[in-house]
Design a protein around this motif. Structure first.
Motif, PDB file in Angstrom:
ATOM      1  N   VAL A 405     -74.900 -46.639  11.941  1.00 14.17           N
ATOM      2  CA  VAL A 405     -75.314 -46.929  10.570  1.00 14.17           C
ATOM      3  C   VAL A 405     -74.173 -46.564   9.632  1.00 14.17           C
ATOM      4  O   VAL A 405     -73.718 -45.412   9.622  1.00 14.17           O
ATOM      5  N   ALA A 406     -73.713 -47.547   8.850  1.00 20.29           N
ATOM      6  CA  ALA A 406     -72.577 -47.336   7.959  1.00 20.29           C
ATOM      7  C   ALA A 406     -73.020 -47.395   6.504  1.00 20.29           C
ATOM      8  O   ALA A 406     -73.912 -48.164   6.132  1.00 20.29           O
ATOM      9  N   LEU A 407     -72.387 -46.560   5.672  1.00 20.61           N
ATOM     10  CA  LEU A 407     -72.631 -46.568   4.231  1.00 20.61           C
ATOM     11  C   LEU A 407     -71.309 -46.331   3.523  1.00 20.61           C
ATOM     12  O   LEU A 407     -70.617 -45.348   3.791  1.00 20.61           O
ATOM     13  N   ASN A 408     -70.950 -47.260   2.619  1.00 17.38           N
ATOM     14  CA  ASN A 408     -69.729 -47.112   1.828  1.00 17.38           C
ATOM     15  C   ASN A 408     -70.083 -46.389   0.541  1.00 17.38           C
ATOM     16  O   ASN A 408     -70.738 -46.936  -0.339  1.00 17.38           O
ATOM     17  N   CYS A 409     -69.646 -45.140   0.433  1.00 19.52           N
ATOM     18  CA  CYS A 409     -70.019 -44.302  -0.705  1.00 19.52           C
ATOM     19  C   CYS A 409     -69.384 -44.790  -2.011  1.00 19.52           C
ATOM     20  O   CYS A 409     -69.848 -44.429  -3.095  1.00 19.52           O
ATOM     21  N   ALA A 410     -68.317 -45.598  -1.913  1.00 19.59           N
ATOM     22  CA  ALA A 410     -67.647 -46.080  -3.118  1.00 19.59           C
ATOM     23  C   ALA A 410     -68.224 -47.407  -3.593  1.00 19.59           C
ATOM     24  O   ALA A 410     -68.001 -47.806  -4.735  1.00 19.59           O
ATOM     25  N   ALA A 411     -68.954 -48.099  -2.724  1.00 18.33           N
ATOM     26  CA  ALA A 411     -69.436 -49.441  -3.063  1.00 18.33           C
ATOM     27  C   ALA A 411     -70.838 -49.436  -3.647  1.00 18.33           C
ATOM     28  O   ALA A 411     -71.308 -50.475  -4.111  1.00 18.33           O
ATOM     29  N   ILE A 412     -71.534 -48.303  -3.605  1.00 20.07           N
ATOM     30  CA  ILE A 412     -72.920 -48.233  -4.081  1.00 20.07           C
ATOM     31  C   ILE A 412     -72.949 -47.468  -5.403  1.00 20.07           C
ATOM     32  O   ILE A 412     -72.341 -46.396  -5.517  1.00 20.07           O
ATOM     33  N   PRO A 413     -73.626 -47.996  -6.424  1.00 23.35           N
ATOM     34  CA  PRO A 413     -73.713 -47.270  -7.704  1.00 23.35           C
ATOM     35  C   PRO A 413     -74.285 -45.870  -7.505  1.00 23.35           C
ATOM     36  O   PRO A 413     -75.123 -45.636  -6.638  1.00 23.35           O
ATOM     37  N   HIS A 445     -80.758 -41.800  13.251  1.00 22.76           N
ATOM     38  CA  HIS A 445     -81.296 -40.825  14.208  1.00 22.76           C
ATOM     39  C   HIS A 445     -81.033 -41.291  15.647  1.00 22.76           C
ATOM     40  O   HIS A 445     -81.348 -42.413  16.026  1.00 22.76           O
ATOM     41  N   GLY A 446     -80.447 -40.409  16.441  1.00 18.31           N
ATOM     42  CA  GLY A 446     -80.122 -40.739  17.827  1.00 18.31           C
ATOM     43  C   GLY A 446     -78.809 -41.459  17.993  1.00 18.31           C
ATOM     44  O   GLY A 446     -78.393 -41.766  19.117  1.00 18.31           O
ATOM     45  N   GLY A 447     -78.134 -41.743  16.866  1.00 20.71           N
ATOM     46  CA  GLY A 447     -76.870 -42.474  16.934  1.00 20.71           C
ATOM     47  C   GLY A 447     -75.821 -41.847  16.042  1.00 20.71           C
ATOM     48  O   GLY A 447     -75.701 -40.627  15.965  1.00 20.71           O
ATOM     49  N   THR A 448     -75.078 -42.695  15.335  1.00 19.86           N
ATOM     50  CA  THR A 448     -73.942 -42.247  14.530  1.00 19.86           C
ATOM     51  C   THR A 448     -74.112 -42.691  13.091  1.00 19.86           C
ATOM     52  O   THR A 448     -74.441 -43.858  12.826  1.00 19.86           O
ATOM     53  N   LEU A 449     -73.898 -41.767  12.155  1.00 14.27           N
ATOM     54  CA  LEU A 449     -73.869 -42.082  10.728  1.00 14.27           C
ATOM     55  C   LEU A 449     -72.415 -42.131  10.285  1.00 14.27           C
ATOM     56  O   LEU A 449     -71.684 -41.154  10.435  1.00 14.27           O
ATOM     57  N   PHE A 450     -72.004 -43.270   9.738  1.00 17.53           N
ATOM     58  CA  PHE A 450     -70.629 -43.435   9.276  1.00 17.53           C
ATOM     59  C   PHE A 450     -70.625 -43.505   7.760  1.00 17.53           C
ATOM     60  O   PHE A 450     -71.187 -44.429   7.168  1.00 17.53           O
ATOM     61  N   LEU A 451     -70.018 -42.532   7.118  1.00 16.63           N
ATOM     62  CA  LEU A 451     -69.909 -42.481   5.665  1.00 16.63           C
ATOM     63  C   LEU A 451     -68.491 -42.840   5.270  1.00 16.63           C
ATOM     64  O   LEU A 451     -67.567 -42.024   5.385  1.00 16.63           O
ATOM     65  N   ASP A 452     -68.315 -44.086   4.847  1.00 18.12           N
ATOM     66  CA  ASP A 452     -66.997 -44.561   4.438  1.00 18.12           C
ATOM     67  C   ASP A 452     -66.713 -44.120   3.008  1.00 18.12           C
ATOM     68  O   ASP A 452     -67.626 -44.073   2.173  1.00 18.12           O
ATOM     69  N   GLU A 453     -65.441 -43.810   2.736  1.00 19.37           N
ATOM     70  CA  GLU A 453     -65.001 -43.357   1.416  1.00 19.37           C
ATOM     71  C   GLU A 453     -65.857 -42.195   0.921  1.00 19.37           C
ATOM     72  O   GLU A 453     -66.347 -42.179  -0.213  1.00 19.37           O
ATOM     73  N   ILE A 454     -66.035 -41.198   1.764  1.00 21.12           N
ATOM     74  CA  ILE A 454     -66.846 -40.038   1.391  1.00 21.12           C
ATOM     75  C   ILE A 454     -66.222 -39.265   0.236  1.00 21.12           C
ATOM     76  O   ILE A 454     -66.908 -38.557  -0.496  1.00 21.12           O
ATOM     77  N   GLY A 455     -64.921 -39.418   0.037  1.00 24.63           N
ATOM     78  CA  GLY A 455     -64.262 -38.740  -1.078  1.00 24.63           C
ATOM     79  C   GLY A 455     -64.749 -39.209  -2.429  1.00 24.63           C
ATOM     80  O   GLY A 455     -64.522 -38.554  -3.438  1.00 24.63           O
ATOM     81  N   ASP A 456     -65.433 -40.367  -2.477  1.00 29.24           N
ATOM     82  CA  ASP A 456     -65.972 -40.895  -3.728  1.00 29.24           C
ATOM     83  C   ASP A 456     -67.435 -40.546  -3.931  1.00 29.24           C
ATOM     84  O   ASP A 456     -68.060 -41.029  -4.872  1.00 29.24           O
ATOM     85  N   MET A 457     -67.996 -39.732  -3.052  1.00 32.67           N
ATOM     86  CA  MET A 457     -69.411 -39.371  -3.187  1.00 32.67           C
ATOM     87  C   MET A 457     -69.592 -38.423  -4.372  1.00 32.67           C
ATOM     88  O   MET A 457     -68.833 -37.468  -4.540  1.00 32.67           O
ATOM     89  N   PRO A 458     -70.598 -38.662  -5.231  1.00 30.65           N
ATOM     90  CA  PRO A 458     -70.838 -37.772  -6.375  1.00 30.65           C
ATOM     91  C   PRO A 458     -71.121 -36.339  -5.921  1.00 30.65           C
ATOM     92  O   PRO A 458     -71.699 -36.109  -4.851  1.00 30.65           O
ATOM     93  N   LEU A 459     -70.740 -35.378  -6.752  1.00 34.39           N
ATOM     94  CA  LEU A 459     -70.891 -33.971  -6.391  1.00 34.39           C
ATOM     95  C   LEU A 459     -72.338 -33.598  -6.104  1.00 34.39           C
ATOM     96  O   LEU A 459     -72.632 -32.821  -5.197  1.00 34.39           O
TER      97      LEU A 459
END
Length: 678
Positions: A405-413, A445-459
């Motif tokens: 499961v991938a999530l781009n932290c910079a691409a989501i408001p 759950h049971g796999g891999t979580l991929f957080l792309d551009e985690i450096g852009d995640m809000p504090l």
């Protein structure tokens, strides 16, 4: 009240021992623990002043950074263990400390009130707590004793440190040397009975993790004289190569095998046990989860189990006997190899190996932690293939059958990222779906979580994510129930997270939580395997085409690709090859410069030269102008056609698309005609 008497009695005994030792110069034999008395004597001989303020200035930021870099592997793997320990002692007025092999504190977690008191005596990152700097203390004394040590109250050599109670245990490297020290420090008026046991268990957890990482490419065998200890922290671990050489053994294994001598080249498995490695692997292949009896050549009978088979490829190293190679192949067959499929992203780390040394180093390091509970942080410029690397890591490990499961932290408001990550219950906020939604963390759950551009995640989200990673539970927005999650975490960023931590835009505690192992994917312009990349991209693009395997790329185009700086990295190269393949006519089987997108030729070569980047190939130029008054009889229709094309190309400043529209022909046709002009 009765529980306080022993502590009071001990305090009085230690106070009297201090008076005799420091004022009379007597040696208080029998009045102090042996390790404390030995330390006091060492400190006195070294000239340590017991009345010193004990404060000292911690090392500067650069020195602390250097110390952390020296112990990067220890620090990255200790952070999760420290968080686990801190959860056990939270609100007890204590702190958890990690120090390196020189006694310099690398990292600490603790209750704010006690941390404030500790900072007044420099019990904080950057300060040295060796015996030479601080006298008798748990960290420094453990380094010298090479064994767990507890120093309570006035047992500290410096008067100033008498309010502390400290319990520490050494962390041994896979080679058997001290890599660092784990310590729990608190107020001496509130000692905890089981603190030393807790810190010893934490050190054993960390040692086991370090051993598994170092020997992740080898076959790990767990051994113990008692079967119930197999699978626990007390198990011995052996690292064995595919050809049956024991190249590593943790401290417990060395003790069980009567101080087994392990050298870099290893010792034969059959020299340690009364069975060949091939026979042992055959037994494991038949039932990998069963306990196997092993008879050492020296010592009592042991029980064993195959803990990890490493990246067995079903092929032996030089000198491997047939039975051992066959056993390795059967174990690999039982595990099931996954074929590469670049179209779906179901690829392994081996699929990404194309010959570049820097990338191969990243692949090898990632493979060492595959299947371990160690977060992976992938760094690199945009377009280098960080998500592809993360997918390969996922499909190379035991979670390959689970979700990626991938999530781009910079691409989501920022307003949506919380609900995307954690999910929500029905009616949690305006606009929420009635049935609610499952967040990405729970989906993984049971796999891999991929957080792309985690450096852009809000504090704010960083704090919530840290809590999830610590507790392994997620609470959807608007919900009350915590939902357990089992995930492998891979993060990626094009930023330097250390700089973000210093700038205050990224939490330091989260940085150490996600930074289990950091690898860097090199940019395309610095790679030595570009031709291999081009071949694989072309193969993927034409995989479902009738022309698969029939199209080649000209040497001129390959040379251009090697010279071009590729600011968009592999993503840009992939798009270029996709366009070039689409521009081929049915009767063409070679990609030529005329098939490359025209935007590649827009860069000014002088700009490239001044920037230090490789110069791009020159744009296709129209033919030289014809003589002013050519003879009509001397010109063919083809020459007249080329003259017209050249004139139109001059009028539109070399814009192929505009020229094709003006001439009323397709761009492919115009490319072919331009090619004949050279």
């Amino acid at each position: 009240m009765g529980q306080l008497l022993p502590a009071d009695g001990r305090e009085l005994r230690v106070t009297e021992a201090r008076r005799r030792f420091f004022e009379e110069g007597a040696c208080p034999d029998g009045e102090l623990p042996n390790e404390v008395l030995r330390s006091w004597l060492r400190c006195r001989d070294a000239g340590v002043d017991y009345l010193a303020n004990g404060r000292g200035d911690p090392e500067g930021r650069s020195e602390l950074a250097e110390a952390r870099e020296r112990s990067e592997l220890l620090l990255n793997n200790a952070s999760g263990v420290m968080e686990h320990v801190y959860e056990q002692i939270r609100a007890s007025g204590s702190m958890v400390i990690l120090a390196d092999d020189r006694g310099v504190i690398l990292h600490s977690l603790g209750d704010p009130e006690f941390v404030g008191r500790a900072q007044r005596i420099a019990l904080q990152p950057g300060a040295s707590w060796s015996e030479g700097a601080r006298g008798t203390n748990a960290v420094g004394t453990t380094l010298i004793e090479a064994a767990p040590v507890e120093i309570i109250g006035a047992e500290h050599f410096l008067d100033r440190n008498g309010f502390l109670t400290c319990s520490a245990a050494p962390v041994f490297s896979p080679e058997g040397t001290i890599a660092g020290v784990l310590d729990i420090s608190g107020d001496s008026r509130n000692p905890q009975r089981h603190t030393l046991g807790l810190v010893r268990l934490a050190a054993q957890m960390l040692e086991k993790r370090l051993f598994e990482i170092q020997y992740a490419r080898e076959i790990l065998v767990a051994i113990h004289s008692r079967p119930e200890c197999i699978g626990g922290l007390q198990e011995g671990l052996l690292a064995v190569t595919q050809d049956g050489r024991v190249v590593g053994a943790n401290g417990i294994a060395r003790a069980l095998l009567r101080q087994l001598p392990v050298c870099p080249e290893g010792i034969g498995f059959s020299n340690v046990f009364r069975v060949s490695f091939g026979v042992f692997m055959d037994r494991c292949a038949r039932d990998p989860h069963a306990l196997q009896a092993l008879e050492p050549r020296a010592g009592e009978r042991l029980f064993s189990r195959l803990r990890a088979a490493g990246p067995l490829l079903g092929m032996s190293r030089a000198g491997t006997r047939d039975d051992e190679a066959g056993a390795a192949a059967r174990v690999q067959s039982a595990r099931g190899a996954r074929p590469c499929d670049r179209r779906t992203g179901e690829i392994t780390l081996d699929c990404l190996a194309t010959g570049d040394p820097r990338l191969q180093l990243a692949l090898d390091r990632a493979a060492r932690i595959s299947g371990k509970d160690i977060p992976l942080l992938v760094q690199g410029e945009s377009g280098v293939g960080k998500e592809l690397f993360a997918r390969a890591f996922h499909f190379s490990g035991p979670r390959a059958e689970g979700p990626f499961v991938a999530l781009n932290c910079a691409a989501i408001p920022e307003s949506l990222i919380e609900s995307e990550l954690f999910g929500y219950v029905g009616g949690a906020f305006t606009g929420a779906r009635r049935e609610g939604a499952i967040g990405r963390i729970q989906q993984a759950h049971g796999g891999t979580l991929f957080l792309d551009e985690i450096g852009d995640m809000p504090l704010g989200m960083q704090a919530r994510l840290l809590r999830v990673l610590q507790e392994r539970c997620v609470t959807p927005i608007g919900g009350q129930r915590q939902i357990p999650v089992d995930i492998s975490l891979v993060c990626a960023t094009h930023r330097m997270l250390r700089d973000a931590v210093k700038a205050g835009t990224f939490r330091e505690d989260l940085y150490y939580r996600v930074n289990g192992l950091t690898i860097t994917v090199p940019p395309l312009r610095e790679r030595s395997d570009i031709r291999s990349i081009v071949a694989k991209i072309l193969e993927t693009e034409l995989a479902e085409s009738p022309r698969a395997g029939q199209v080649r790329i000209s040497e001129q185009v390959l040379e251009f690709i090697e010279r071009y700086p590729w600011p968009g990295n592999v993503r840009q190269l992939q798009n270029v090859i996709r366009v070039a393949a689409a521009l081929l006519d049915d009767d063409e089987a070679e990609i030529l410069p005329v098939h490359l997108p025209e935007e590649l030729f827009g860069a000014d070569p002088m700009d490239d030269a001044e920037s230090g980047r490789p110069q791009a190939a020159a744009a296709p130029q129209p033919a030289a102008e014809a003589p002013a008054e050519p003879s009509a009889q001397a010109r063919s229709l083809g020459e007249i056609e080329l003259e017209v094309i050249a004139a139109v190309m001059r009028e539109v400043s070399g814009n192929v698309s505009a020229a094709a529209r003006r001439l009323g022909i397709s761009r492919n046709t115009l490319y072919r005609k331009i090619g004949r002009m050279h």
